[in-house]
Design an enzyme around this catalytic site. Structure first.
Site, mmCIF file in Angstrom:
data_model
loop_
_atom_site.group_PDB
_atom_site.id
_atom_site.type_symbol
_atom_site.label_atom_id
_atom_site.label_comp_id
_atom_site.label_asym_id
_atom_site.label_seq_id
_atom_site.Cartn_x
_atom_site.Cartn_y
_atom_site.Cartn_z
ATOM 1 C CE LYS A 23 8.908 58.278 11.296
ATOM 2 N NZ LYS A 23 9.396 59.430 12.093
ATOM 3 N NE ARG A 24 9.737 63.019 1.791
ATOM 4 C CZ ARG A 24 10.270 64.232 1.683
ATOM 5 N NH1 ARG A 24 11.573 64.387 1.854
ATOM 6 N NH2 ARG A 24 9.523 65.267 1.408
ATOM 7 C CB ALA A 60 13.892 59.265 2.085
ATOM 8 C CB ALA A 62 19.565 54.333 7.037
ATOM 9 N N GLY A 105 20.792 54.487 2.127
ATOM 10 C CA GLY A 105 20.480 53.065 2.156
ATOM 11 C C GLY A 105 19.427 52.683 1.126
ATOM 12 C CD GLU A 108 24.781 52.002 0.704
ATOM 13 O OE1 GLU A 108 26.011 51.798 0.658
ATOM 14 O OE2 GLU A 108 24.171 52.239 1.761
ATOM 15 C CD GLU A 128 25.006 57.095 2.326
ATOM 16 O OE1 GLU A 128 24.372 56.036 2.185
ATOM 17 O OE2 GLU A 128 25.293 57.842 1.366
#
Length: 247
Positions: A23-24, A60, A62, A105, A108, A128
């Site tokens: 899912k990276r 990658a 959230a 995310g 962040e 986002e």
């Protein structure tokens, strides 16, 4: 420890690998829970932390499948925000080795680190608004502190993603290495260097660095007063003077 976050004791530091390469390394609730558990340990027994992603990316973003189902109460709960703040406030330094995607995310989480190193293949930013939300887990204040208001504004309002070279030029990462393996080696070398220093002085330096401008210079003087009385300060300075005599 198995799961979405692999934890290893590397002697000079703790290594945490985001381990969802299929899912990276997208950040889901299980990974957030694992970050909280790791922080609880490092708050009790302070160690330098190195963060990296498994495979070819840091993270990658959230997990969109989970994010799509969240509602207003979830936003106000600050699920990612509180975890990343806890990472940022760990007593000892946090170093992020970045390669491939560090988006949303994932970016962040990287902004919450004290030191970031990366590669030309790095793609870092906060797209986002293209998904109908904002970067609400730290980007709106940490990114501005890291790269300045003009660039942070452009990134957050346009979804601009920086390349590794651009991130290095902006100071968002402080070292640029050819490959992810080299960036990781550099991150561990930084941790090894920190391990040679006085941990109490390192922790005090981090507290002073993260204090608001209004707290200076009082906080600097208060921390220094404690260190001036420490046996470790006396031992290290005595050793320095003795080496100087014999050199």
């Amino acid at each position: 420890m198995s799961g979405p976050l692999l934890i290893e004791d590397r002697g000079t530091h703790v290594l945490a690998t985001l381990d969802r390469p299929e899912k990276r390394n997208a950040i889901d609730q299980d990974l957030i829970d694992a970050l909280h558990a790791l922080c609880a340990e490092l708050e009790q027994v302070p160690r330098t932390l190195v963060l990296r992603g498994a495979g070819s990316s840091f993270a990658a973003g959230a997990d969109i499948a989970q994010l799509r189902e969240r509602r207003a109460a979830d936003a106000r709960a600050g699920i990612n925000t509180h975890a990343f703040t806890r990472v940022a406030e760990l007593p000892m330094p946090v170093i992020a080795a970045l390669d491939g995607f560090a988006l949303g995310g994932g970016a962040e989480l990287a902004y919450a680190a004290d030191i970031r190193v990366g590669t030309p293949a790095l793609r870092m930013g906060n797209p986002e608004t293209g998904l109908g939300i904002i970067a609400a887990a730290g980007a709106s204040w940490r990114l501005r502190e890291l790269v300045g208001t003009p660039l942070a504004t452009e990134m957050l309002l346009t979804g601009r993603v920086l390349s590794g070279d651009e991130a290095y030029a902006a100071g968002l990462i402080t070292q640029l290495h050819d490959t992810g393996a080299e960036a990781f080696t550099a991150a561990e070398a930084i941790a090894a260097r920190i391990a040679k220093l006085d941990p109490e002085a390192t922790r005090a330096s981090k507290r002073v660095l993260r204090a608001p401008a209004s707290a200076h210079p009082e906080i600097d003087l208060a921390e220094q007063a404690i260190l001036f009385e420490s046996p470790e300060k006396m031992r290290r300075m005595t050793e320095f003077l003795e080496r100087k005599k014999t050199s």
